[in-house]
Enzyme design. Structure first.
Site, mmCIF file in Angstrom:
data_model
loop_
_atom_site.group_PDB
_atom_site.id
_atom_site.type_symbol
_atom_site.label_atom_id
_atom_site.label_comp_id
_atom_site.label_asym_id
_atom_site.label_seq_id
_atom_site.Cartn_x
_atom_site.Cartn_y
_atom_site.Cartn_z
ATOM 1 N N GLY A 212 10.319 43.006 -3.218
ATOM 2 C CA GLY A 212 11.227 43.839 -2.436
ATOM 3 C C GLY A 212 11.926 43.016 -1.387
ATOM 4 O O GLY A 212 11.892 41.785 -1.409
ATOM 5 N N LYS A 213 12.561 43.694 -0.470
ATOM 6 C CA LYS A 213 13.290 43.031 0.604
ATOM 7 C C LYS A 213 12.343 42.669 1.746
ATOM 8 O O LYS A 213 11.493 43.466 2.137
ATOM 9 C CB LYS A 213 14.404 43.942 1.121
ATOM 10 C CG LYS A 213 15.505 44.225 0.102
ATOM 11 C CD LYS A 213 16.292 42.958 -0.207
ATOM 12 C CE LYS A 213 17.455 43.226 -1.142
ATOM 13 N NZ LYS A 213 18.224 41.997 -1.445
ATOM 14 N N GLY A 214 12.545 41.486 2.299
ATOM 15 C CA GLY A 214 11.713 41.067 3.419
ATOM 16 C C GLY A 214 11.836 41.988 4.609
ATOM 17 O O GLY A 214 10.850 42.257 5.311
ATOM 18 N N GLU A 216 12.268 45.074 4.534
ATOM 19 C CA GLU A 216 11.683 46.383 4.226
ATOM 20 C C GLU A 216 10.182 46.224 3.961
ATOM 21 O O GLU A 216 9.372 46.352 4.871
ATOM 22 C CB GLU A 216 12.403 46.998 3.018
ATOM 23 C CG GLU A 216 13.877 47.256 3.258
ATOM 24 C CD GLU A 216 14.625 47.713 2.017
ATOM 25 O OE1 GLU A 216 15.825 47.974 2.138
ATOM 26 O OE2 GLU A 216 14.017 47.801 0.914
ATOM 27 N N SER A 217 9.815 45.935 2.731
ATOM 28 C CA SER A 217 8.387 45.850 2.402
ATOM 29 C C SER A 217 7.720 44.643 3.051
ATOM 30 O O SER A 217 6.542 44.706 3.422
ATOM 31 C CB SER A 217 8.197 45.816 0.878
ATOM 32 O OG SER A 217 9.067 44.884 0.273
ATOM 33 N N GLU A 256 4.716 28.845 9.117
ATOM 34 C CA GLU A 256 5.335 27.565 8.753
ATOM 35 C C GLU A 256 6.833 27.820 8.707
ATOM 36 O O GLU A 256 7.327 28.523 7.828
ATOM 37 C CB GLU A 256 4.790 27.071 7.413
ATOM 38 C CG GLU A 256 5.060 25.594 7.169
ATOM 39 C CD GLU A 256 6.345 25.365 6.418
ATOM 40 O OE1 GLU A 256 7.339 24.999 7.086
ATOM 41 O OE2 GLU A 256 6.368 25.551 5.198
ATOM 42 N N CYS A 290 12.046 22.673 4.309
ATOM 43 C CA CYS A 290 11.894 22.838 5.760
ATOM 44 C C CYS A 290 11.637 21.512 6.463
ATOM 45 O O CYS A 290 12.005 21.328 7.625
ATOM 46 C CB CYS A 290 10.781 23.829 6.062
ATOM 47 S SG CYS A 290 9.239 23.459 5.206
#
Length: 495
Positions: A212-214, A216-217, A256, A290
């Site tokens: 799902g979307k970060g 949201e869920s 992280e 990163c």
């Protein structure tokens, strides 16, 4: 090269909860595409708060029995997962390449094998972990136990979907926890396929995978009252939100986050090694790393030797079809990332920066359907330049001339981030002195972007909290219990 997508990826995926793929509480789905071609790969379920509730409840119930399994039982299951990952390495690597756009030579050699190695590694870590007993005096004894925390809530970024998931799942379940994990909505497919391995090896409910979307869920996972530990890999901006959720619920968090790492090339460096290491630092995974060595600090004595060699090396990089084993750089992961990279190129053109190599989107020979960008080298006048301070997350390298070791250290430390960095020198004492002075969680010497198990990875400053990928990471997923025993049978006489 083309493959039949359905040989690797299902047309649709449900949520992986309690050992099986299930429908979500909503019929909403998210399209998942191949960033190199634009083709639709699959549709995933868009999880809602109700699905998070379900997954957390299942994980809580599974924790009751999983936390009581012996270390040897858990270790064997982790080894089985690692073995099965390697047995299916080529298939899972192709899924990662199709979904992420990274070259097959990287997913085959790094992403999937290193994920498998992390399961093997933490099997050994948990099997050899020992508690302690301290005889405080002849009548009192202190026992230290390491116990699992409970339900772990984790969200991982899109740049290394399977590897980052392994960094979190392996130590979490090794320690006796259960986990609810959500991959990025743009790159979930490798972990969803690996769920079938979890299905074969683990008891139901130990690993649960939501899609799902970060916002949201993902946010619902981090703010759920039933989650006992948070773990996140992604941007520093979202990291702040996760830290706030951890503080609100008074639970520990491992974060992280972003970086703007300096790769320092001293005047006594082996230039062949340095040229390779610079490319490893900024071109590996299309620069979507990163820890990327995105600030190149070059000693003034070798600047005029090194820069032309880099210009030539960058121009010779093969950018193209990620499925071609000769490809060295694939597609950026999506249009948003490509647009972000282009915005920094535009900023460079409008400033006193000088573009020395690259700087363009690649669209010829069928690349117009994807999000391909040239390896780019930009000289900036100083470290205060926008391109030297902000994380670009692409194959864009800024180069700055330095006069001595101290200036290199000062510039390296002049950043809000502190994740990684590199030093190239044939004088190990000199390199070590710089490594000790630079305030980052990882410094490579005469190499870059190596991420093996057994070496701690994590950042200072705004690059995060905690360390992963080594035995000490197990403590991120444990609580310490002290059992204090008085064997004297004597009254203390206070009451």
């Amino acid at each position: 090269m083309a493959v039949n997508v359905r040989d690797y990826i299902a047309e649709n995926y449900g949520l992986f909860i309690n050992g099986e793929f299930v429908k979500g509480s909503s019929d909403e789905t998210i399209e998942v595409t191949n960033p190199a071609t634009g083709e639709t790969l699959s549709h995933i379920t868009r999880a809602k708060d109700k699905d998070v509730d379900h997954a957390v409840k299942v994980a809580q119930e599974a924790f009751e029995s999983w936390s009581l399994t012996s270390k040897s039982e858990r270790a064997q299951m982790l080894r089985d997962i690692g073995d099965k990952l390697m047995a299916q390495k080529d298939k899972i690597a192709m899924i990662e390449t199709l979904n992420n756009g990274k070259p097959i030579r990287e997913t085959t050699a790094i992403d999937i094998p290193f994920a498998a190695r992390h399961f093997h590694y933490f099997a050994s870590v948990i099997e050899t972990e020992e508690g302690t007993v301290n005889d405080i005096d002849k009548d009192t004894m202190s026992i230290v136990r390491h116990e699992p925390i409970g339900v772990v809530g984790a969200v991982v970024a899109w740049n290394f979907p399977m590897l980052l998931a392994a960094w979190k799942i392996a130590p979490a379940i090794a320690a006796g926890n259960t986990i609810v994990i959500q991959p990025s909505s743009s790159t979930p497919l490798s972990l969803l396929e690996v769920a079938k391995i979890f299905q074969e090896v683990l008891p139901n409910g130990v690993v649960n995978i939501l899609t799902g979307k970060g916002s949201e869920s993902g946010n619902a996972i981090f703010n759920h009252d039933g989650v006992d530990k948070l773990s996140f890999t992604g941007s520093t901006d979202v990291g702040y939100q996760v830290a706030e959720a951890a503080a609100k619920h008074l639970v520990p968090a491992t974060l992280e986050l972003g970086g703007k790492s300096a790769n320092i090339i001293l005047d006594d460096a082996n230039l062949d090694l340095a040229v390779e290491g610079i490319q490893l630092g900024i071109l590996f995974n299309q620069g979507e790393v990163c820890s990327a060595g995105s600030r190149l600090l070059v000693h003034e004595k070798i600047y005029d030797q090194l820069v032309p060699r880099l210009q030539e090396a960058f121009s010779n990089i093969k950018v193209g079809d990620p499925q071609d084993e000769a490809t060295q750089m694939g597609s950026q992961t999506g249009k948003d990332q490509l647009d972000k990279i282009q915005s920094y190129i535009d900023a460079a053109k409008e400033s006193d920066a000088q573009i020395l190599a690259g700087g363009h989107r690649l669209t010829e020979n069928g690349l117009d359907k994807g999000f391909f960008f040239e390896p780019t080298l930009i000289a900036v006048p100083d470290n205060h330049h926008k391109l030297a301070q902000e994380e670009i997350f692409g194959p864009v390298l800024t180069v700055i001339k330095v006069k001595d070791d101290q200036e290199a250290i000062d510039i390296a430390n002049d950043s809000e981030y502190g994740l990684a960095g590199g030093v190239f020198s044939q004088n190990i004492t000199r390199a070590l002195n710089i490594a000790k002075a630079v305030r980052t969680g990882r410094i490579w010497i005469n190499t870059y972007n190596q991420v093996p198990e057994g070496a701690p990875f994590g950042g200072y400053k705004k690059s995060g909290i905690g360390r992963e990928t080594y035995k000490g990471a197990l403590s991120n997923y444990q609580q310490v219990k002290n059992i204090y025993i008085d064997t004297s049978n004597a009254l203390k006489g206070l009451y």
